[in-house]
Scaffold this motif. Sequence first.
Motif, PDB file in Angstrom:
ATOM      1  N   SER A  23       0.827  -1.214   0.000  1.00 22.73           N
ATOM      2  CA  SER A  23       0.000   0.000   0.000  1.00 22.73           C
ATOM      3  C   SER A  23       0.859   1.261   0.000  1.00 22.73           C
ATOM      4  O   SER A  23       0.517   2.247  -0.658  1.00 22.73           O
ATOM      5  N   LEU A  24       1.985   1.255   0.687  1.00 23.57           N
ATOM      6  CA  LEU A  24       2.872   2.411   0.696  1.00 23.57           C
ATOM      7  C   LEU A  24       3.518   2.646  -0.666  1.00 23.57           C
ATOM      8  O   LEU A  24       3.858   3.780  -1.000  1.00 23.57           O
ATOM      9  N   ARG A  25       3.662   1.600  -1.453  1.00 24.51           N
ATOM     10  CA  ARG A  25       4.230   1.735  -2.795  1.00 24.51           C
ATOM     11  C   ARG A  25       3.164   1.842  -3.874  1.00 24.51           C
ATOM     12  O   ARG A  25       3.485   1.910  -5.052  1.00 24.51           O
ATOM     13  N   ARG A  26       1.913   1.797  -3.449  1.00 21.30           N
ATOM     14  CA  ARG A  26       0.770   1.883  -4.354  1.00 21.30           C
ATOM     15  C   ARG A  26       0.824   0.799  -5.434  1.00 21.30           C
ATOM     16  O   ARG A  26       0.598   1.056  -6.607  1.00 21.30           O
ATOM     17  N   LEU A  27       1.152  -0.393  -4.976  1.00 22.29           N
ATOM     18  CA  LEU A  27       1.194  -1.547  -5.872  1.00 22.29           C
ATOM     19  C   LEU A  27      -0.075  -2.374  -5.695  1.00 22.29           C
ATOM     20  O   LEU A  27      -0.544  -2.563  -4.577  1.00 22.29           O
ATOM     21  N   LYS A  28      -0.586  -2.879  -6.768  1.00 21.85           N
ATOM     22  CA  LYS A  28      -1.751  -3.762  -6.706  1.00 21.85           C
ATOM     23  C   LYS A  28      -1.280  -5.177  -6.390  1.00 21.85           C
ATOM     24  O   LYS A  28      -0.138  -5.544  -6.654  1.00 21.85           O
ATOM     25  N   GLN A  29      -2.190  -5.956  -5.836  1.00 22.25           N
ATOM     26  CA  GLN A  29      -1.861  -7.349  -5.529  1.00 22.25           C
ATOM     27  C   GLN A  29      -1.410  -8.091  -6.778  1.00 22.25           C
ATOM     28  O   GLN A  29      -0.508  -8.917  -6.719  1.00 22.25           O
ATOM     29  N   GLY A  30      -2.017  -7.777  -7.907  1.00 25.44           N
ATOM     30  CA  GLY A  30      -1.658  -8.440  -9.156  1.00 25.44           C
ATOM     31  C   GLY A  30      -0.211  -8.202  -9.559  1.00 25.44           C
ATOM     32  O   GLY A  30       0.448  -9.098 -10.094  1.00 25.44           O
ATOM     33  N   ALA A  31       0.296  -6.999  -9.293  1.00 25.55           N
ATOM     34  CA  ALA A  31       1.694  -6.694  -9.630  1.00 25.55           C
ATOM     35  C   ALA A  31       2.644  -7.515  -8.771  1.00 25.55           C
ATOM     36  O   ALA A  31       3.645  -8.049  -9.267  1.00 25.55           O
ATOM     37  N   VAL A  32       2.333  -7.627  -7.489  1.00 25.94           N
ATOM     38  CA  VAL A  32       3.164  -8.437  -6.594  1.00 25.94           C
ATOM     39  C   VAL A  32       3.060  -9.910  -6.985  1.00 25.94           C
ATOM     40  O   VAL A  32       4.056 -10.627  -7.014  1.00 25.94           O
ATOM     41  N   ALA A  33       1.850 -10.343  -7.311  1.00 31.41           N
ATOM     42  CA  ALA A  33       1.640 -11.736  -7.720  1.00 31.41           C
ATOM     43  C   ALA A  33       2.472 -12.064  -8.959  1.00 31.41           C
ATOM     44  O   ALA A  33       3.115 -13.121  -9.020  1.00 31.41           O
ATOM     45  N   ALA A  34       2.484 -11.168  -9.936  1.00 30.80           N
ATOM     46  CA  ALA A  34       3.263 -11.393 -11.154  1.00 30.80           C
ATOM     47  C   ALA A  34       4.759 -11.470 -10.838  1.00 30.80           C
ATOM     48  O   ALA A  34       5.474 -12.310 -11.386  1.00 30.80           O
ATOM     49  N   GLU A  35       5.224 -10.620  -9.944  1.00 28.98           N
ATOM     50  CA  GLU A  35       6.639 -10.622  -9.543  1.00 28.98           C
ATOM     51  C   GLU A  35       7.033 -11.951  -8.897  1.00 28.98           C
ATOM     52  O   GLU A  35       8.142 -12.436  -9.078  1.00 28.98           O
TER      53      GLU A  35
END
Length: 195
Positions: A23-35
């Motif tokens: 949330s502090l980096r304004r990343l969506k769950q999908g972006a983290v999931a892809a990583e």
Amino acid sequence: MNDSPLLLRDARQLGRSLRLWRSLRRLKQGAVAAELGVSQTTVSRWEAGLAAPSFDEQQTLRRLMAARLDSAADFELGRLVERAPVAIHLICDLSHRLLAMSSARERDCRLPRAELIGRALWCYATPEIVAQEGRLDALGWFEPAPAAVEFDTGAAVEQDMPILPSRMRWVRLQLSDGSFVRLTETLAMVRGPDA
């Protein structure tokens, strides 16, 4: 072993940390999931505490969310630690990698600070440090503004970063990027029964 022996036990806490970090980096769950090569649903379940990442996934998450002294303010925190007149050091609260160390702490070490920076410190932990790490969740360590933790530790002197029998204090601080660090201070040497 350089990694925390508590990795699997505190995996659900890692999900809470991931949610804040994301949330502090304004990343969506999908972006983290892809990583990480997992589904968005998997990340959601981790963050909700409904599932725990595997050991390998935990390792990857810890590397991804590791604290760095990148901003000007965080770099200055590192400089303050280095200039402190007392024995203190600063580590990443997730990976336990050394980020900064005072000259007073470096004097006890067998290696210079430059060779220790970036190294995970779990290989130097005493049984008392490992036990205290296991109690952190119950002490509210992962809540906003946790209290400092103080405890006594025994010695582990035959290593590159010796630990003398002492009273230690841990303080959890949040860096500007949302990651957490631990300021570790040696408060006083503990005398044995023969002293």
